[in-house]
Design an enzyme around this catalytic site. Structure first.
Site, short mmCIF file in Angstrom:
data_model
loop_
_atom_site.label_atom_id
_atom_site.label_comp_id
_atom_site.label_asym_id
_atom_site.label_seq_id
_atom_site.Cartn_x
_atom_site.Cartn_y
_atom_site.Cartn_z
CB CYS A 252 4.27 -3.35 14.06
SG CYS A 252 4.13 -3.30 12.26
CE1 TYR A 253 8.86 -4.88 9.79
CE2 TYR A 253 7.46 -3.49 8.44
CZ TYR A 253 8.08 -4.70 8.66
OH TYR A 253 7.94 -5.72 7.75
#
Length: 346
Positions: A150-151
């Protein structure tokens, strides 16, 4: 219709996959696998599915899933996922892995950051990094996708147009990210208790988060030079969403509008990337529960730095939604199929 199985269906990413696949017009759900909730109805675990999806979770049956599924999503912890995929791979079905096990170009980098040896480097070599905006042509032909973290999704999309055009220095790239608590998964820990998170804001895994290596791998390929960057994650007292702020040194004088135009050209055919007007910046409420990545840009003329704000929903574009997007590409469906969802603004 294709048949989909989800292994690790009762974690947050697995649950989000179930939500998206249930309404997908080209998919039927075949198996939901859960070691913890074996033989329990999915709607008992997540009551929002009551009278909507009442099938039982099952134990792992590699042969059954491998033979009868067209696409298999693995939502398992790192290390465990590769063990399962090693057994599934021989069935020649599409596998989309949401762990970190198949995101790297080589097993040595994986071992360095995850602390365990990769058990199937031969399979790892055939995996494709599943970021559609950069690797769509490879994804189309892939049978194993390493779904990005996600990051990294918010960071890589935020920086890609500048990096690929060699407009930023590979030194002093700073990435500051804030995530909702679902990014830590559903497992219980003291740090995730309500009283620990509510009305609090903190950095964690400073200078040591595993996603640093994933971002560095992709930015290094774009810049054609080994790149070491500074990445700091923070925990927000909210359920979901990521807001990433990126600071880069520009290699030449450029205005905010020039860079915005560059980003618009770069992403003009991308259905899930939205570029904001000058002096306008994305907010989490504009992306949560959607598969969009919203990006705003500003040049700081005093320092010759460009500041990029990139926002996503960590469970959708940062996990399950991106996995469905990859599935759509591989099976030749419309890429937005099952994902035409606006954000839940309120």
């Amino acid at each position: 219709m294709i048949k989909a199985s989800i292994i690790g269906a009762t974690g947050y990413s697995g649950m989000e996959l179930v939500r998206l696949l249930y309404t997908h017009p080209k998919v039927s759900i075949y198996k939901l696998v859960s070691k913890t909730y074996k033989d329990k109805h999915f709607s008992n675990i997540y009551p929002n599915f009551k009278n909507i999806l009442d099938i039982k979770c099952s134990q792992m049956d590699i042969q059954d899933i491998g033979i009868n599924s067209d696409v298999i999503f693995t939502c398992l912890p790192h290390g465990i996922s590769q063990q399962v995929i090693k057994k599934l791979y021989k069935y020649n079905k599409v596998i989309i892995d949401l762990s970190g096990d198949f995101r790297y170009d080589n097993g040595n980098l994986y071992k360095e950051w995850y602390g365990i040896k990769h058990e199937c480097p031969d399979i790892l070599a055939n995996a494709v990094y599943g970021l559609p905006e950069l690797y769509r042509n490879k994804i189309k032909k892939a049978c194993l996708i390493g779904n990005p973290g996600c990051y990294p999704t918010s960071s890589i999309l935020g920086i890609a147009p500048l990096a690929l055009n060699k407009l930023i220095d590979n030194k002093n790239i700073i990435i500051d990210s804030k995530s909702g608590a679902t990014g830590a998964g559903r497992s219980v820990s003291q740090a995730m208790h309500f009283c620990e998170c509510d009305e609090n804001f903190k950095a964690y895994k400073v200078a040591s988060h595993r996603h640093t290596s994933e971002i560095e791998q992709e930015i290094s390929k774009m810049l054609n030079i080994d790149t070491v960057l500074s990445f700091t994650p923070h925990l927000l007292p909210i359920k979901r969403g990521i807001l990433t702020t990126i600071y880069c040194n520009l290699m030449e004088d450029m205005s905010s509008q020039q860079i915005i135009n560059l980003y618009r050209d770069f992403f003009q055919k991308e259905p899930f990337v939205r570029i904001y007007e000058n002096d306008s910046f994305p907010e989490l409420k504009n992306v949560v529960y959607s598969n969009f990545c919203d990006i705003g840009i500003k040049v700081d003329d005093r320092t010759n730095k460009v500041i990029i704000i990139s926002t996503i929903d960590n469970l959708v574009k940062g996990a399950a939604g991106q996995a469905v997007q990859n599935m759509n590409i591989i099976f030749g469906f419309e890429e937005t199929c099952g994902l035409k969802l606006p954000a839940a603004y309120i």
